[in-house]
Design an enzyme around this catalytic site. Structure first.
Site, PDB file in Angstrom:
ATOM      1  N   ALA A   1       0.841  -1.199   0.000  1.00 37.56           N
ATOM      2  CA  ALA A   1       0.000   0.000   0.000  1.00 37.56           C
ATOM      3  C   ALA A   1       0.874   1.245   0.000  1.00 37.56           C
ATOM      4  O   ALA A   1       1.359   1.687   1.050  1.00 37.56           O
ATOM      5  CB  ALA A   1      -0.935  -0.017   1.211  1.00 37.56           C
TER       6      ALA A   1
ATOM      7  N   ARG B   1     -10.431 -20.536 -38.851  1.00 34.48           N
ATOM      8  CA  ARG B   1     -11.402 -19.632 -39.469  1.00 34.48           C
ATOM      9  C   ARG B   1     -11.168 -19.548 -40.982  1.00 34.48           C
ATOM     10  O   ARG B   1     -10.062 -19.234 -41.424  1.00 34.48           O
ATOM     11  CB  ARG B   1     -11.240 -18.244 -38.837  1.00 34.48           C
ATOM     12  CG  ARG B   1     -12.066 -17.161 -39.479  1.00 34.48           C
ATOM     13  CD  ARG B   1     -13.503 -17.277 -39.108  1.00 34.48           C
ATOM     14  NE  ARG B   1     -14.247 -16.093 -39.518  1.00 34.48           N
ATOM     15  CZ  ARG B   1     -15.569 -16.041 -39.547  1.00 34.48           C
ATOM     16  NH1 ARG B   1     -16.288 -17.107 -39.198  1.00 34.48           N
ATOM     17  NH2 ARG B   1     -16.180 -14.947 -39.920  1.00 34.48           N
TER      18      ARG B   1
ATOM     19  N   GLU C   1       1.907  -0.425 -10.752  1.00 33.38           N
ATOM     20  CA  GLU C   1       3.345  -0.503 -10.408  1.00 33.38           C
ATOM     21  C   GLU C   1       4.163   0.478 -11.260  1.00 33.38           C
ATOM     22  O   GLU C   1       5.302   0.213 -11.636  1.00 33.38           O
ATOM     23  CB  GLU C   1       3.860  -1.939 -10.468  1.00 33.38           C
ATOM     24  CG  GLU C   1       3.164  -2.796  -9.406  1.00 33.38           C
ATOM     25  CD  GLU C   1       3.911  -4.021  -8.959  1.00 33.38           C
ATOM     26  OE1 GLU C   1       5.141  -4.066  -9.119  1.00 33.38           O
ATOM     27  OE2 GLU C   1       3.260  -4.934  -8.426  1.00 33.38           O
TER      28      GLU C   1
ATOM     29  N   THR D   1       3.116   3.813 -14.157  1.00 33.47           N
ATOM     30  CA  THR D   1       2.601   3.926 -15.532  1.00 33.47           C
ATOM     31  C   THR D   1       3.756   3.830 -16.538  1.00 33.47           C
ATOM     32  O   THR D   1       4.933   3.967 -16.173  1.00 33.47           O
ATOM     33  CB  THR D   1       1.917   5.292 -15.728  1.00 33.47           C
ATOM     34  OG1 THR D   1       2.928   6.308 -15.508  1.00 33.47           O
ATOM     35  CG2 THR D   1       0.764   5.494 -14.769  1.00 33.47           C
TER      36      THR D   1
HETATM   37  N1  CAA Z   1      16.049   2.475  -5.948  1.00 32.84           N
HETATM   38  C1  CAA Z   1      16.642   3.112  -4.897  1.00 32.84           C
HETATM   39  N2  CAA Z   1      16.393   4.399  -4.585  1.00 32.84           N
HETATM   40  C2  CAA Z   1      15.537   5.069  -5.369  1.00 32.84           C
HETATM   41  C3  CAA Z   1      14.896   4.488  -6.476  1.00 32.84           C
HETATM   42  C4  CAA Z   1      15.190   3.133  -6.756  1.00 32.84           C
HETATM   43  N3  CAA Z   1      14.620   2.491  -7.778  1.00 32.84           N
HETATM   44  N4  CAA Z   1      14.089   5.399  -7.043  1.00 32.84           N
HETATM   45  C5  CAA Z   1      14.235   6.536  -6.338  1.00 32.84           C
HETATM   46  N5  CAA Z   1      15.110   6.332  -5.316  1.00 32.84           N
HETATM   47  C6  CAA Z   1      15.554   7.317  -4.342  1.00 32.84           C
HETATM   48  C7  CAA Z   1      16.266   8.458  -5.032  1.00 32.84           C
HETATM   49  O1  CAA Z   1      17.636   8.186  -5.230  1.00 32.84           O
HETATM   50  C8  CAA Z   1      16.053   9.587  -4.032  1.00 32.84           C
HETATM   51  O2  CAA Z   1      16.972   9.490  -3.004  1.00 32.84           O
HETATM   52  P1  CAA Z   1      17.979  10.729  -2.703  1.00 32.84           P
HETATM   53  O3  CAA Z   1      17.056  11.875  -2.354  1.00 32.84           O
HETATM   54  O4  CAA Z   1      18.813  10.249  -1.579  1.00 32.84           O
HETATM   55  O5  CAA Z   1      18.732  10.970  -3.975  1.00 32.84           O
HETATM   56  C9  CAA Z   1      14.675   9.288  -3.438  1.00 32.84           C
HETATM   57  O6  CAA Z   1      14.429   7.897  -3.685  1.00 32.84           O
HETATM   58  C10 CAA Z   1      13.580  10.086  -4.090  1.00 32.84           C
HETATM   59  O7  CAA Z   1      13.603   9.748  -5.456  1.00 32.84           O
HETATM   60  P2  CAA Z   1      13.130  10.732  -6.592  1.00 32.84           P
HETATM   61  O8  CAA Z   1      13.662  12.116  -6.314  1.00 32.84           O
HETATM   62  O9  CAA Z   1      13.479  10.101  -7.884  1.00 32.84           O
HETATM   63  O10 CAA Z   1      11.560  10.734  -6.349  1.00 32.84           O
HETATM   64  P3  CAA Z   1      10.413  11.395  -7.182  1.00 32.84           P
HETATM   65  O11 CAA Z   1       9.450  11.956  -6.213  1.00 32.84           O
HETATM   66  O12 CAA Z   1      10.972  12.279  -8.249  1.00 32.84           O
HETATM   67  O13 CAA Z   1       9.675  10.130  -7.845  1.00 32.84           O
HETATM   68  C11 CAA Z   1       9.213   8.340  -9.402  1.00 32.84           C
HETATM   69  C12 CAA Z   1      10.256   9.268  -8.753  1.00 32.84           C
HETATM   70  C13 CAA Z   1      10.061   7.416 -10.265  1.00 32.84           C
HETATM   71  C14 CAA Z   1       8.217   9.093 -10.265  1.00 32.84           C
HETATM   72  C15 CAA Z   1       8.475   7.538  -8.292  1.00 32.84           C
HETATM   73  O14 CAA Z   1       7.666   8.360  -7.498  1.00 32.84           O
HETATM   74  C16 CAA Z   1       7.644   6.412  -8.875  1.00 32.84           C
HETATM   75  O15 CAA Z   1       8.155   5.345  -9.159  1.00 32.84           O
HETATM   76  N6  CAA Z   1       6.311   6.641  -8.996  1.00 32.84           N
HETATM   77  C17 CAA Z   1       5.387   5.547  -9.349  1.00 32.84           C
HETATM   78  C18 CAA Z   1       4.953   4.820  -8.127  1.00 32.84           C
HETATM   79  C19 CAA Z   1       4.384   3.463  -8.425  1.00 32.84           C
HETATM   80  O16 CAA Z   1       4.949   2.680  -9.170  1.00 32.84           O
HETATM   81  N7  CAA Z   1       3.273   3.181  -7.787  1.00 32.84           N
HETATM   82  C20 CAA Z   1       2.636   1.896  -7.934  1.00 32.84           C
HETATM   83  C21 CAA Z   1       2.131   1.449  -6.608  1.00 32.84           C
HETATM   84  S1  CAA Z   1       1.766  -0.251  -6.430  1.00 32.84           S
HETATM   85  C22 CAA Z   1       0.352  -0.555  -7.310  1.00 32.84           C
HETATM   86  O17 CAA Z   1       0.268  -0.179  -8.422  1.00 32.84           O
HETATM   87  C23 CAA Z   1      -0.788  -1.296  -6.697  1.00 32.84           C
HETATM   88  C24 CAA Z   1      -0.531  -2.680  -6.319  1.00 32.84           C
HETATM   89  O18 CAA Z   1      -1.129  -3.230  -5.410  1.00 32.84           O
HETATM   90  C25 CAA Z   1       0.409  -3.479  -7.108  1.00 32.84           C
END
Ligand code: CAA
Length: 389
Positions: free
Chosen positions: A129, A276, A371, A373
């Site tokens: 979540a 078909r 997970e 878009t």
């Molecule tokens: N691995 C390790 N660290 C990571 C990382 C990764 N893959 N991605 C980001 N980080 C770290 C960054 O290095 C950063 O750390 P520092 O500040 O120390 O440098 C910190 O996390 C913040 O990262 P960003 O500045 O890149 O964050 P952002 O706010 O710009 O967001 C984003 C980046 C890629 C858009 C992210 O928000 C994202 O992936 N969004 C999509 C979320 C998602 O996939 N949601 C799905 C939820 S699950 C679902 O769908 C339902 C279910 O039940 C399956």
């Protein structure tokens, strides 16, 4: 259109597990897939059955009652289940890729001993979540708040789009642990293991969905929910990083799911084109149809090659952030394109529920959304291009 063993080599064990998954799905899932989709029915007995087969503990080490398998073996089994029923597949994917991995990778030994064995056996289903109504792609903007109270935490807020949140016994929740007067952005988020008996927990709205209808998606509400201190996972403030790292892996699961959907649609179209007849011959004799089938097979093969290579890189301990996103992007767009073309080959019969391709089309769409878009995947891929250079 079985994948060539020379191009996609699997070990004896991987082939055996793939066969087991295929036989399990043929007996326990496929006969009911259309009905479950029609009724939006989640079949709870499948959790115990998948658990008994080991499919819910594939990546959990044997010491915690799992099978302790590698990433590729897990993805091959998942892909197989998803060719039969992507709704069942998403249950397997979320459980194996996100909550169990978060506890395994960041949890204390006491948390692993308490949670992982029943999760591996299918006695407890795990959920994840992160998203909220107003924070989806912008995940770190979440507002669910945890406030310390003695040894406990009091959590208030709502989570949206929680896969099988109706049936989960261990939900890995990301909540803010910073304070309103000292916000820390993505560093102000922590992870907790929530279970439904906690006072203040309730299940909210169940979404009515286009596809993946046999997998319930719900809102979860936390009304001053008291959470014991030992439910925090890892370090305070690291929850967003844990979620992102776990999604790197989760996205491989969604790629395997999309690959399974695409494979099922391509195979249905290949068979239909053989049966078909129009204008006095099978429609597979028309180049317009052959080209679609050829493109489907090529795109599926390319997707599988990238996924298997990325799974092997993950197993070797490499960072797969960029390639995990590439896998999900390529696989989900392949699934959407292939299911669209499959319907075209079926013509009117593709548009009605008599054949499975309309369900596959509906199921494919969400793989471009959940997970992360396709746009988020492109952001991740592009950022890594610069960070690597
Ligand atoms: N691995 C390790 N660290 C990571 C990382 C990764 N893959 N991605 C980001 N980080 C770290 C960054 O290095 C950063 O750390 P520092 O500040 O120390 O440098 C910190 O996390 C913040 O990262 P960003 O500045 O890149 O964050 P952002 O706010 O710009 O967001 C984003 C980046 C890629 C858009 C992210 O928000 C994202 O992936 N969004 C999509 C979320 C998602 O996939 N949601 C799905 C939820 S699950 C679902 O769908 C339902 C279910 O039940 C399956």
């Amino acid at each position: 259109m079985l994948p060539s063993p020379a191009i996609f080599p699997l070990t004896e064990e991987q082939s055996e597990i793939q066969r087991t998954a295929r036989e399990f799905a043929a007996a326990e899932i496929t006969p009911f897939t259309a009905q479950w989709d029609r009724d939006s029915h989640f079949e709870p007995t499948l959790v115990a059955k998948l658990g008994a087969m080991g499919f819910l503990g594939m990546l959990i080490p044997e010491q915690y009652d799992g099978l302790g398998l590698d990433a590729l073996t897990y993805l091959v089994a998942l892909e197989e289940i998803c060719t039969h029923d992507a709704s069942v597949g998403v249950m397997m994917s979320v459980h194996n890729s996100l909550p169990t991995q978060m506890i395994l990778n960041y949890g204390s030994e006491a948390q692993k001993v308490r949670w992982l064995p029943p999760m591996a056996r299918g006695e407890i289903l795990g959920a994840f979540a992160l998203s909220e109504a107003a924070s989806g792609s912008d995940a770190s903007a979440l507002t669910t708040q945890a406030v310390r109270d003695g040894d406990d935490w009091i959590i208030t807020g709502s989570k949206a789009w929680v896969t099988h949140g109706t049936h989960a016994g261990a939900i890995l929740v990301m909540a803010r642990t910073d304070t309103p007067d000292a916000r820390k952005g993505s560093k102000g988020i922590s992870t907790f293991i929530i279970s439904p008996e906690l006072p203040g927990f309730s299940i909210g709205k169940k979404e009515v969905k286009m596809g993946m209808r046999a997998s319930p998606t719900v809102t979860l509400n936390f009304d001053e929910m008291r959470v014991p201190g030992d439910r925090m996972v890892g370090e305070e403030g690291m929850g967003f990083i844990y979620a992102m790292q776990s999604l790197d892996h989760g996205r491989l699961g969604i790629a395997a799911q999309a690959l399974g959907i695409a494979t099922a649609a391509a195979e249905a179209a290949r068979r239909y084109a053989d049966d078909r007849r129009q204008f006095g011959k099978p429609i597979r004799d028309f180049q317009a149809v052959q080209f679609k089938l050829a493109d489907m097979a090529s795109r599926i093969a390319a997707t599988r090659a990238l996924l298997y290579a990325t799974a092997r890189a993950k197993q070797a301990g490499e960072n797969i952030t960029q390639f995990g996103s590439m896998c999900k992007l390529l696989a989900s767009e392949t699934a959407m394109w292939t299911t669209t073309q499959a319907i075209q080959i079926f013509g009117g019969y593709g548009y009605v529920t008599e054949y499975p391709v309309e369900r596959l089309f509906r199921d494919a769409k969400v793989t471009e959304i959940y997970e992360g878009t396709s746009e988020v995947q492109r952001i991740v891929i592009a950022r890594e291009l610069y960070s690597r250079s």
